[in-house]
Design a protein around this motif. Sequence first.
Motif, short mmCIF file in Angstrom:
data_model
loop_
_atom_site.label_atom_id
_atom_site.label_comp_id
_atom_site.label_asym_id
_atom_site.label_seq_id
_atom_site.Cartn_x
_atom_site.Cartn_y
_atom_site.Cartn_z
N PHE A 73 0.84 -1.24 0.04
CA PHE A 73 -0.14 -0.09 -0.05
C PHE A 73 0.84 1.22 0.05
CE2 PHE A 73 -4.63 -0.34 0.95
CZ PHE A 73 -4.46 -1.78 0.93
N HIS A 74 0.17 2.27 -0.37
CA HIS A 74 0.82 3.63 -0.32
C HIS A 74 0.26 4.17 1.07
CE1 HIS A 74 2.13 3.88 -4.48
NE2 HIS A 74 0.98 3.42 -5.02
N MET A 75 1.51 4.15 1.86
CA MET A 75 1.14 4.58 3.30
C MET A 75 1.97 5.80 3.87
SD MET A 75 1.01 0.64 4.71
CE MET A 75 0.15 0.97 6.39
N LEU A 76 1.42 6.64 4.67
CA LEU A 76 1.80 7.88 5.12
C LEU A 76 1.77 7.84 6.55
CD1 LEU A 76 3.33 10.75 4.16
CD2 LEU A 76 1.09 11.43 4.25
N MET A 77 2.83 8.18 7.41
CA MET A 77 2.71 8.15 8.85
C MET A 77 3.40 9.56 9.27
SD MET A 77 3.13 5.30 11.85
CE MET A 77 2.81 5.80 13.18
N ASN A 78 2.90 10.36 9.96
CA ASN A 78 3.56 11.61 10.42
C ASN A 78 4.36 12.19 9.31
OD1 ASN A 78 4.51 13.22 12.51
ND2 ASN A 78 6.36 12.06 12.95
N GLN A 79 3.61 12.32 8.29
CA GLN A 79 3.93 12.78 7.17
C GLN A 79 5.28 12.36 6.46
OE1 GLN A 79 4.12 17.07 8.52
NE2 GLN A 79 2.23 17.50 7.39
N SER A 80 5.40 10.95 6.72
CA SER A 80 6.61 10.40 6.21
C SER A 80 6.26 9.13 5.43
CB SER A 80 7.57 9.87 7.02
OG SER A 80 8.45 9.10 6.85
N GLU A 81 7.00 8.94 4.55
CA GLU A 81 6.77 7.63 3.61
C GLU A 81 7.61 6.47 4.13
OE1 GLU A 81 6.48 8.57 -0.54
OE2 GLU A 81 4.28 9.10 -0.24
N ASP A 82 8.54 6.86 5.10
CA ASP A 82 9.42 5.59 5.47
C ASP A 82 8.52 4.34 6.02
OD1 ASP A 82 11.39 7.42 5.57
OD2 ASP A 82 11.33 7.93 7.99
N THR A 83 9.05 3.17 6.00
CA THR A 83 8.29 2.04 6.13
C THR A 83 7.51 1.98 7.45
OG1 THR A 83 10.22 0.82 5.29
CG2 THR A 83 8.55 -0.32 6.64
N VAL A 84 6.32 1.90 7.30
CA VAL A 84 5.14 1.75 8.14
C VAL A 84 4.49 0.16 7.87
CG1 VAL A 84 3.49 2.72 6.59
CG2 VAL A 84 3.23 2.99 9.15
N PHE A 85 3.93 -0.06 8.62
CA PHE A 85 3.41 -1.59 8.82
C PHE A 85 1.99 -1.79 9.84
CE2 PHE A 85 2.94 -6.10 9.16
CZ PHE A 85 3.65 -6.56 8.17
#
Length: 121
Positions: free
Chosen positions: A46-58
């Motif tokens: 998925f295209h995912m964003l967390m805390n305005q970052s596209e670093d690896t998120v799960f």
Amino acid sequence: MPICQMKTNYRFDAQKRTAFMNEIASAMAELIEKPLPAVMVMLDDFHMLMNQSEDTVFFGEFRYLRDFSDADERKAWLDVFADRMLEIIQKYTGVNPNRVYMQFTEMTRESAWKYTPPSKK
């Protein structure tokens, strides 16, 4: 049927993805005390964003069916389950643990479905 549905922006190569999914399934079968063929594992890119970052998120959702004697036993078991899943996720992705969200859903026997084919005559 125990089910694990995962979403991540981490890009697995085919071999690593298969190894990851097999390890998740095996760990779930062991922890939930169900046979491995009963465990379903899904993994979506998925295209995912967390805390305005596209670093690896799960994100992982784990549905299980298990009996507990009381709330303390459930909590202790869920702590072990969460730690084990996080360990496997980090082993394969290197994701920062603060960028991992896990949801655990206990199903009732009535809401868990298992297909049993009709017997042949």
